[in-house]
Design a protein around this motif. Structure first.
Motif, PDB file in Angstrom:
ATOM      1  N   ALA A 163     -19.208   4.386  19.098  1.00  0.00           N
ATOM      2  CA  ALA A 163     -20.594   4.090  18.737  1.00  0.00           C
ATOM      3  C   ALA A 163     -20.800   4.101  17.224  1.00  0.00           C
ATOM      4  O   ALA A 163     -21.608   3.325  16.690  1.00  0.00           O
ATOM      5  N   ASN A 164     -20.067   4.950  16.526  1.00  0.00           N
ATOM      6  CA  ASN A 164     -20.186   5.034  15.058  1.00  0.00           C
ATOM      7  C   ASN A 164     -19.457   3.914  14.332  1.00  0.00           C
ATOM      8  O   ASN A 164     -19.589   3.777  13.108  1.00  0.00           O
ATOM      9  N   GLY A 165     -18.664   3.119  15.071  1.00  0.00           N
ATOM     10  CA  GLY A 165     -17.907   2.042  14.435  1.00  0.00           C
ATOM     11  C   GLY A 165     -16.832   2.545  13.491  1.00  0.00           C
ATOM     12  O   GLY A 165     -16.531   1.907  12.476  1.00  0.00           O
ATOM     13  N   ASP A 166     -16.228   3.671  13.833  1.00  0.00           N
ATOM     14  CA  ASP A 166     -15.275   4.298  12.914  1.00  0.00           C
ATOM     15  C   ASP A 166     -14.022   3.458  12.676  1.00  0.00           C
ATOM     16  O   ASP A 166     -13.437   3.505  11.590  1.00  0.00           O
ATOM     17  N   MET A 167     -13.591   2.690  13.670  1.00  0.00           N
ATOM     18  CA  MET A 167     -12.386   1.888  13.474  1.00  0.00           C
ATOM     19  C   MET A 167     -12.617   0.775  12.449  1.00  0.00           C
ATOM     20  O   MET A 167     -11.714   0.436  11.678  1.00  0.00           O
ATOM     21  N   VAL A 168     -13.818   0.199  12.443  1.00  0.00           N
ATOM     22  CA  VAL A 168     -14.104  -0.869  11.490  1.00  0.00           C
ATOM     23  C   VAL A 168     -14.182  -0.310  10.067  1.00  0.00           C
ATOM     24  O   VAL A 168     -13.605  -0.875   9.129  1.00  0.00           O
ATOM     25  N   THR A 169     -14.903   0.804   9.901  1.00  0.00           N
ATOM     26  CA  THR A 169     -14.988   1.398   8.560  1.00  0.00           C
ATOM     27  C   THR A 169     -13.621   1.886   8.092  1.00  0.00           C
ATOM     28  O   THR A 169     -13.285   1.798   6.901  1.00  0.00           O
ATOM     29  N   MET A 170     -12.813   2.379   9.027  1.00  0.00           N
ATOM     30  CA  MET A 170     -11.458   2.795   8.681  1.00  0.00           C
ATOM     31  C   MET A 170     -10.631   1.595   8.221  1.00  0.00           C
ATOM     32  O   MET A 170      -9.811   1.693   7.293  1.00  0.00           O
ATOM     33  N   THR A 171     -10.864   0.449   8.856  1.00  0.00           N
ATOM     34  CA  THR A 171     -10.136  -0.763   8.497  1.00  0.00           C
ATOM     35  C   THR A 171     -10.486  -1.224   7.086  1.00  0.00           C
ATOM     36  O   THR A 171      -9.617  -1.648   6.318  1.00  0.00           O
ATOM     37  N   LEU A 172     -11.760  -1.171   6.735  1.00  0.00           N
ATOM     38  CA  LEU A 172     -12.176  -1.561   5.388  1.00  0.00           C
ATOM     39  C   LEU A 172     -11.528  -0.652   4.345  1.00  0.00           C
ATOM     40  O   LEU A 172     -11.051  -1.124   3.303  1.00  0.00           O
ATOM     41  N   LEU A 173     -11.507   0.653   4.632  1.00  0.00           N
ATOM     42  CA  LEU A 173     -10.847   1.584   3.719  1.00  0.00           C
ATOM     43  C   LEU A 173      -9.353   1.295   3.652  1.00  0.00           C
ATOM     44  O   LEU A 173      -8.755   1.291   2.568  1.00  0.00           O
ATOM     45  N   GLN A 174      -8.741   1.015   4.813  1.00  0.00           N
ATOM     46  CA  GLN A 174      -7.311   0.721   4.831  1.00  0.00           C
ATOM     47  C   GLN A 174      -7.011  -0.553   4.055  1.00  0.00           C
ATOM     48  O   GLN A 174      -5.964  -0.664   3.406  1.00  0.00           O
ATOM     49  N   GLY A 175      -7.928  -1.523   4.098  1.00  0.00           N
ATOM     50  CA  GLY A 175      -7.741  -2.747   3.323  1.00  0.00           C
ATOM     51  C   GLY A 175      -7.686  -2.470   1.832  1.00  0.00           C
ATOM     52  O   GLY A 175      -6.865  -3.057   1.105  1.00  0.00           O
ATOM     53  N   ILE A 176      -8.552  -1.575   1.368  1.00  0.00           N
ATOM     54  CA  ILE A 176      -8.541  -1.194  -0.051  1.00  0.00           C
ATOM     55  C   ILE A 176      -7.239  -0.477  -0.394  1.00  0.00           C
ATOM     56  O   ILE A 176      -6.599  -0.764  -1.422  1.00  0.00           O
ATOM     57  N   VAL A 177      -6.832   0.455   0.473  1.00  0.00           N
ATOM     58  CA  VAL A 177      -5.571   1.171   0.241  1.00  0.00           C
ATOM     59  C   VAL A 177      -4.404   0.195   0.230  1.00  0.00           C
ATOM     60  O   VAL A 177      -3.526   0.250  -0.640  1.00  0.00           O
ATOM     61  N   ASN A 178      -4.391  -0.725   1.202  1.00  0.00           N
ATOM     62  CA  ASN A 178      -3.308  -1.725   1.261  1.00  0.00           C
ATOM     63  C   ASN A 178      -3.230  -2.558  -0.012  1.00  0.00           C
ATOM     64  O   ASN A 178      -2.139  -2.902  -0.478  1.00  0.00           O
ATOM     65  N   THR A 179      -4.406  -2.903  -0.558  1.00  0.00           N
ATOM     66  CA  THR A 179      -4.440  -3.709  -1.781  1.00  0.00           C
ATOM     67  C   THR A 179      -3.669  -3.018  -2.904  1.00  0.00           C
ATOM     68  O   THR A 179      -2.840  -3.641  -3.583  1.00  0.00           O
ATOM     69  N   PHE A 180      -3.924  -1.741  -3.097  1.00  0.00           N
ATOM     70  CA  PHE A 180      -3.223  -1.005  -4.151  1.00  0.00           C
ATOM     71  C   PHE A 180      -1.756  -0.782  -3.801  1.00  0.00           C
ATOM     72  O   PHE A 180      -0.893  -0.764  -4.694  1.00  0.00           O
ATOM     73  N   VAL A 181      -1.461  -0.621  -2.506  1.00  0.00           N
ATOM     74  CA  VAL A 181      -0.065  -0.478  -2.085  1.00  0.00           C
ATOM     75  C   VAL A 181       0.715  -1.737  -2.426  1.00  0.00           C
ATOM     76  O   VAL A 181       1.813  -1.672  -2.997  1.00  0.00           O
ATOM     77  N   VAL A 182       0.166  -2.901  -2.074  1.00  0.00           N
ATOM     78  CA  VAL A 182       0.835  -4.169  -2.376  1.00  0.00           C
ATOM     79  C   VAL A 182       0.971  -4.354  -3.884  1.00  0.00           C
ATOM     80  O   VAL A 182       2.037  -4.748  -4.389  1.00  0.00           O
ATOM     81  N   PHE A 183      -0.072  -4.070  -4.613  1.00  0.00           N
ATOM     82  CA  PHE A 183      -0.093  -4.267  -6.065  1.00  0.00           C
ATOM     83  C   PHE A 183       0.982  -3.429  -6.763  1.00  0.00           C
ATOM     84  O   PHE A 183       1.838  -3.953  -7.494  1.00  0.00           O
ATOM     85  N   PHE A 184       0.969  -2.138  -6.514  1.00  0.00           N
ATOM     86  CA  PHE A 184       1.887  -1.252  -7.232  1.00  0.00           C
ATOM     87  C   PHE A 184       3.322  -1.343  -6.705  1.00  0.00           C
ATOM     88  O   PHE A 184       4.271  -1.119  -7.471  1.00  0.00           O
ATOM     89  N   SER A 185       3.496  -1.656  -5.418  1.00  0.00           N
ATOM     90  CA  SER A 185       4.862  -1.779  -4.901  1.00  0.00           C
ATOM     91  C   SER A 185       5.579  -2.969  -5.526  1.00  0.00           C
ATOM     92  O   SER A 185       6.788  -2.901  -5.805  1.00  0.00           O
ATOM     93  N   ARG A 186       4.848  -4.045  -5.796  1.00  0.00           N
ATOM     94  CA  ARG A 186       5.479  -5.196  -6.424  1.00  0.00           C
ATOM     95  C   ARG A 186       5.774  -4.958  -7.900  1.00  0.00           C
ATOM     96  O   ARG A 186       6.804  -5.423  -8.412  1.00  0.00           O
TER      97      ARG A 186
END
Length: 305
Positions: A163-186
């Motif tokens: 009901a709180n939509g936690d998976m969607v908000t978690m996904t948005l946060l994970q997208g931000i984390v992924n962005t920095f992971v991709v950036f710095f890993s390269r």
């Protein structure tokens, strides 16, 4: 109840690694070149382009992980989905009817899929890409090891996550984390590849990207886990609203009693007990990766209401 986050993080790492391998193969064996690499040797970096590339890949990985989250959970945990028109036993009917009732009370337009997976652990989780396509699953160990009131509290907690939509908000946060992971890993991979012979630079860079991306993803999970711990308090409050504060508190106390019994038995090789120990948030570096706050803290906050 850390299955939801554990499965999501694992799925995200697998998806991101798959994207990296596919992209590297495409750019290696075709005329397509990664536009963020510049210079004659291909070892210069256009940081602006790399950031755009990282955002696209990072959020794509997060949303793909979300899209397949329910399917992955059912496959990895061997969840048996309950058919509401053909209950096999009293447990199935009890769990489904509670999820249905709490979903209606929470204002959900659709009842999540409901399932049971065979495991001695006392656990449950909720996942899914949308409220309409969500899944609430409980373990056979939870059904056998807890009384009805405690089970109601656990189910209400999981429905509150939906009901709180936690998976969607978690996904948005994970997208931000992924962005920095991709950036710095390269960036790290390019730096490493500069120290080897030119003829093997692309192989080293390819391997380094995968290694750094997995390593940085694990470090990034610290941020996701911290946010998850914050959302657990909200789900506890939501569970209390749905099932009643007494049943929610009773569920948490029952989980704590299970953890305490596990410690006494010292069955350190039991993965279910390890999961509950992590959920209990006991100290050191392990607590930073915990998806749940300590049970004592959750009980105290709930009782403060």
């Amino acid at each position: 109840m850390g299955k939801r986050i554990l499965l999501f993080l694992l799925t995200n790492i697998l998806v991101m690694t798959t994207i990296v391998i596919a992209w590297t193969l495409i750019t290696t064996f075709t005329d397509i070149n990664p536009s963020y690499l510049t210079g004659g040797s291909g070892l210069g970096i256009d940081y602006g382009t790399l950031m755009i590339f990282s955002i696209l890949i990072g959020f794509a990985g997060a949303f793909i992980s979300l899209a397949i989250s329910r399917w992955m959970a059912k496959m990895m945990m061997k969840v048996k989905v309950i058919d509401p028109n053909n209950f096999k036993n009293a447990h199935e009917q009890f769990v489904y009817e509670k999820v249905e009732r709490f979903s209606r009370t929470a204002g959900l337009m659709h009842t999540p899929q409901v399932g049971i997976y065979q495991s001695p652990e006392v656990n449950a989780f909720a996942t899914g890409p949308t409220k309409k396509r969500s899944l609430v699953a409980v373990s056979s160990g939870l059904l056998q090891g807890m009384d009805d009131d405690a089970i109601e509290g656990v189910i209400a907690h999981e429905v509150a996550h939906v009901a709180n939509g936690d998976m969607v908000t978690m996904t948005l946060l994970q997208g931000i984390v992924n962005t920095f992971v991709v950036f710095f890993s390269r960036i790290a991979a390019v730096i490493v590849s500069r120290f080897v012979r030119s003829e093997i630079q692309w192989i080293v860079q390819f391997a380094a990207i995968i290694v750094f991306q997995i390593l940085f993803s694990i470090l990034g999970s610290l941020v996701v886990s911290a946010y998850s711990r914050h959302r657990e308090y909200h789900a506890d409050r939501g569970g209390a609203d749905l099932a009643g504060a007494d049943k929610m508190a009773h569920a948490l106390r029952s989980l704590k009693a299970y953890v305490d019994r596990a410690k006494v038995n010292d069955r350190t090789d039991d993965s279910a007990i390890q999961t509950m120990k992590i959920s209990n948030g006991k100290g050191g570096l392990v607590s930073l990766f915990s998806s749940h706050p300590p049970l004592d803290d959750r009980i105290a906050k709930l009782e403060q209401r």
